[in-house]
Design an enzyme around this catalytic site. Structure first.
Site, PDB file in Angstrom:
ATOM      1  N   HIS A 173      -4.626  -7.935  -0.035  1.00  0.00           N
ATOM      2  CA  HIS A 173      -3.899  -6.682   0.110  1.00  0.00           C
ATOM      3  C   HIS A 173      -3.055  -6.609   1.379  1.00  0.00           C
ATOM      4  CE1 HIS A 173      -3.297  -2.411  -0.666  1.00  0.00           C
ATOM      5  NE2 HIS A 173      -3.690  -2.133   0.563  1.00  0.00           N
ATOM      6  N   TYR A 186      -3.181  11.002   1.107  1.00  0.00           N
ATOM      7  CA  TYR A 186      -3.747  10.900  -0.238  1.00  0.00           C
ATOM      8  C   TYR A 186      -3.742  12.267  -0.918  1.00  0.00           C
ATOM      9  CZ  TYR A 186      -5.360   6.201   0.860  1.00  0.00           C
ATOM     10  OH  TYR A 186      -5.406   4.873   1.197  1.00  0.00           O
ATOM     11  N   ASP A 190       0.860  -1.195   0.000  1.00  0.00           N
ATOM     12  CA  ASP A 190       0.000   0.000   0.000  1.00  0.00           C
ATOM     13  C   ASP A 190       0.900   1.251   0.000  1.00  0.00           C
ATOM     14  OD1 ASP A 190      -2.022   2.026   1.594  1.00  0.00           O
ATOM     15  OD2 ASP A 190      -3.120   0.518   0.446  1.00  0.00           O
TER      16      ASP A 190
END
Lengths: 389, 396
Positions: free
Chosen positions: A347, A292, A158
């Protein structure tokens, strides 16, 4: 030289009471009201040796960073930095930690450092705009240096993928010696950049796994990226909900825990422990999503070609990862020396498939592996005692 | 059909107060202004007002006094009966043109508040037409029931709206809509246009692009409109992407946290308007309607999901273009607009006005301008004069 202080998670009763009060106002079943947090907190403190330390960041402030640090009993174990992502945390190191520090003639041992990224877990968050992935990389690197690990390797998925890629690019060679990722985000090949790879890709049929992966990636892009769009444009607006509503925060994260994993059998308490770390995080849950925004808005951040590391790269592919790129693309991510395909897992590889991930690292850095001995003097094995002849 | 008065139960008011009292706020990056979303100082101030000074009962009474409201059961094919809340005010003189006003998100029937008196006024220039106004709460919004099954999309919203007009005795009518209202009234025009819907007016025009384009032919206003839409898609549609894919996940937050709901909506009220001088109580009334809505705030998001999954997302081209007369009012701070050369993808534009101020919530920000446009479009010298047989907005 900043001082390392031992750290124990210890959420004050007043905060627990407020959480209970908020949960009491919802119409949810009683088991959610009693999270058993004190028990989970104690277990975490027992399993994970934690510390805090002030780390300087060039052009920004000094941040107090929380991290897990466990040395192997083997003195020349390989220093390994583990970097989590979102909605992850330092908790993702929990299962791989005891395996990695193990010493054996069969496989290498590691000293493990797993930080809480700034704004996550019990690390301070940045207070000024512009704290981009490059700054996260700097924090992680400076932490390793401050612990005396001038040469080390990294593992990340990630955001941990991007951050360790930046580390490999900026500090690679001299400090970072090799990097491993389970989230090799690769962009489509460009003929002018990678002509041979481009042609190979053009003329090699996709495997069944690649085809399934491409479909999965398309579905993710179409149905699964709403959170990314909001977090990368209006994190503050969303942040009010995540800070004020434990139910809202739970739903926001739980959806990812369920849909990003490969039928992982989450227990309720496992989910709640994971989410409670966000709820009680030092910087608050709204801080964790700013990465982000900063990524999208930073000059280099969203350009993969800005970071071109040359140190050895290892990749582990798990089929239920969010984005599966054709295998040929992966060569453009870095200097690929090691690649493994798994048939299960998603993930959160370190949490879902700890044995497989650790096996991959042991193979990559082991005696027969392509990254054996990358850290001089710390190859993870017992030094051979020379017989006095 | 029954007459309706908004009357939020006292328990709902005290629950809201408790949650506001327990509010936990995030921090904020230094000097970040609006860049990351709604600013902390604004939200804290609004929460404090909502908790302590804002008088919902007073606002409720004002709304009930200004807007005659009703509820009525409407049957929707495949979805059973939905109880629909709506405003209905007849013109104070003459034969008002039946006008259906359709709101969007994060709007509500409240957006009709300022235009209703202007559209229905008996006094004023007798050369201007008057209207009978119907402003519904879309299913899942305001005080209308929400659908209980998936698949409730433009077809169904149009069906509810149309059936409501028929139930009120308006077999012929015209429509006005912005935001989702523009798409829903387009669907009305497609399905019921000609026989029932006689003309439509919108303040948001998005579709295309067409197969061939000539960007060199675009005017400055058109280029700006396209650029604004591109920018919206680049940095302003995060809410759209999450609402169109995971409305339930987001819904937990908006249902549980009035602070979260306030921020989520307030951000749009400010950034989508043209420096509109919102008062705190205006914002809080607007958001309270969502908080106290019959179906709950999470229900209002589902239209995004249903539209997306029916392949009808905003800006997509619908191949059956309505033929009834279309009017369009452009307000410069709208999210974007398409060039005139693309209008044929939307409808038969017979009337168009460019304004130099105003934004997305035109009926609330610029009620006189919007009403003026409708009066021109449907007035004696307008291109849509007399479209509704026997009710042309004048006496006899």
């Amino acid at each position: 030289m900043s001082v390392e202080l031992p750290f124990q998670i210890s959420i004050p009763d007043s905060k627990l009471d407020l959480l209970r009060q908020k949960l009491a106002l919802t119409e949810f079943p009683d088991e959610l009201e009693n999270t058993g947090w004190n028990y989970e907190e104690a277990k975490l403190n027992q399993d994970l040796p934690q510390f805090t330390k002030d780390i300087d960041v060039n052009g920004f402030e000094t941040l107090n960073i929380h991290y897990v640090h466990q040395k192997s009993s083997l003195a020349n174990a390989i220093p390994l930095l583990f970097v989590h992502g979102w909605p992850g945390s330092f908790i993702e190191v929990r299962k791989i930690l005891p395996l990695l520090v193990q010493s054996s003639p069969q496989f290498p041992a590691f000293h493990v450092v797993a930080l809480s990224l700034p704004g996550f877990g019990f690390s301070e968050g940045a207070h000024k705009p512009g704290f981009a992935p490059e700054q996260y990389a700097e924090v992680a690197h400076n932490l390793m240096l401050s612990l005396g690990y001038h040469e080390y390797v990294t593992q990340g998925g990630d955001w941990g993928y991007l951050i360790t890629r930046i580390i490999a690019h900026k500090y690679g060679g001299k400090h970072s010696k090799a990097w491993h990722t389970n989230f090799p985000l690769a962009t489509p090949l460009n003929f002018s950049v990678n002509p041979i790879l481009f042609l190979q890709h053009l003329f090699t049929p996709y495997t069944a796994a690649e085809k399934a992966g491409i479909e999965r990636s398309k579905r993710f892009e179409k149905e699964g990226q709403g959170y990314f769009h909001e977090q990368s444009t209006k994190p503050q607006t969303l942040g009010y909900s995540l800070a004020d509503s434990p139910v809202g925060l739970l739903a926001w994260i739980y959806e990812k825990l369920a849909t990003w994993t490969d039928s992982y059998p989450w227990t309720d308490d496992e989910v709640l422990t994971w989410v409670t770390i966000f709820y009680f995080s030092r910087a608050g849950p709204a801080a964790s999503i700013r990465i982000y925004y900063e990524f999208i808005h930073s000059a280099n951040g969203s350009q993969p070609s800005s970071f071109e590391p040359t140190i050895p790269l290892g990749v582990s592919h798990f089929p239920e990862e969010l984005r599966i790129t054709p295998r040929k693309f992966v060569h453009s991510v870095g200097n690929l020396v090691f690649q493994v395909e798994h048939s299960t897992g998603g993930h959160f590889a370190a949490y879902e498939c700890p044995d497989e991930l650790v096996d991959d690292l042991r193979e990559m850095f082991g005696k027969q592996g392509p990254a054996f001995g990358v850290v001089p003097g710390k190859n993870g094995y017992e030094q051979r005692i020379r017989a006095n002849l | 059909m029954s007459s309706y008065k908004i009357d939020i139960p006292p328990t709902a008011l005290s629950t809201l107060k408790s949650r506001l009292e327990n509010a936990v706020f995030p921090d904020e990056l230094e000097d970040s202004g609006w860049a990351y979303g709604a600013p902390l100082a604004d939200i804290k101030r609004l929460v404090a007002r909502w908790r302590d000074g804002f008088d919902w009962r007073h606002e409720e009474q004002k709304l009930n006094a200004e807007l005659p409201q009703f509820t009525r059961d409407i049957e929707v094919d495949g979805f059973g009966t939905l109880n629909i809340h709506y405003v209905h005010k007849k013109s104070e003189r003459g034969l008002g043109i039946p006008l259906l006003f359709v709101h969007g998100w994060p709007g509500s029937f409240l957006e009709s508040r300022k235009i209703v008196p202007l559209l229905t006024a008996g006094s004023g220039d007798a050369r201007l037409p008057v209207f009978d106004v119907v402003a519904l709460s879309l299913p899942g919004f305001g005080f209308s029931e929400g659908p209980k099954k998936t698949g409730f999309s433009f077809t169904q919203y149009a069906e509810v709206s149309h059936k409501l007009m028929l139930a009120l005795g308006y077999t012929e009518y015209v429509t006005q809509g912005g935001d989702w209202g523009a798409s829903i009234t387009k669907e009305i025009a497609r399905r019921y246009g000609g026989e029932h819907s006689k003309a439509w007016h919108i303040n948001l025009i998005l579709a295309g692009p067409p197969a061939t384009q000539d960007p060199s032919s675009y005017t400055a206003i058109e280029k700006d409109g396209l650029a604004r839409f591109q920018e919206y898609k680049r940095s302003g549609n995060g809410y759209y992407r999450i609402q169109a894919t995971k409305p339930q996940t987001l819904g937990y937050s908006l249902a549980d946290s009035p602070v979260g709901l306030l921020a989520w909506i307030y951000e749009k009220l400010v950034i989508w308007t043209d420096a509109y001088p919102w008062t705190d109580d205006e914002v809080l009334t607007w958001v309270s309607i969502y908080w106290f809505s019959r179906a709950g705030p999470a229900a209002s998001l589902r239209i995004y999901y249903e539209v997306e999954h029916a392949g009808q997302e905003v800006g997509s081209t619908n191949f059956h273009i309505p033929t009834i007369p279309l009017g369009f009012s452009h307000f410069p701070k709208e999210l974007g607009r398409i060039p005139k050369s693309w209008y044929h993808l939307v409808g038969n534009v017979v009337f168009e006005v460019e304004h130099d101020s105003g934004g997305h919530f035109a009926a609330h920000e610029k009620p006189e301008l919007l009403v003026g446009d409708l009066q021109k479009m449907f007035g004696k010298s307008g291109p849509a004069f007399g479209v509704v047989l026997g009710r042309n907005g004048y006496d006899g």
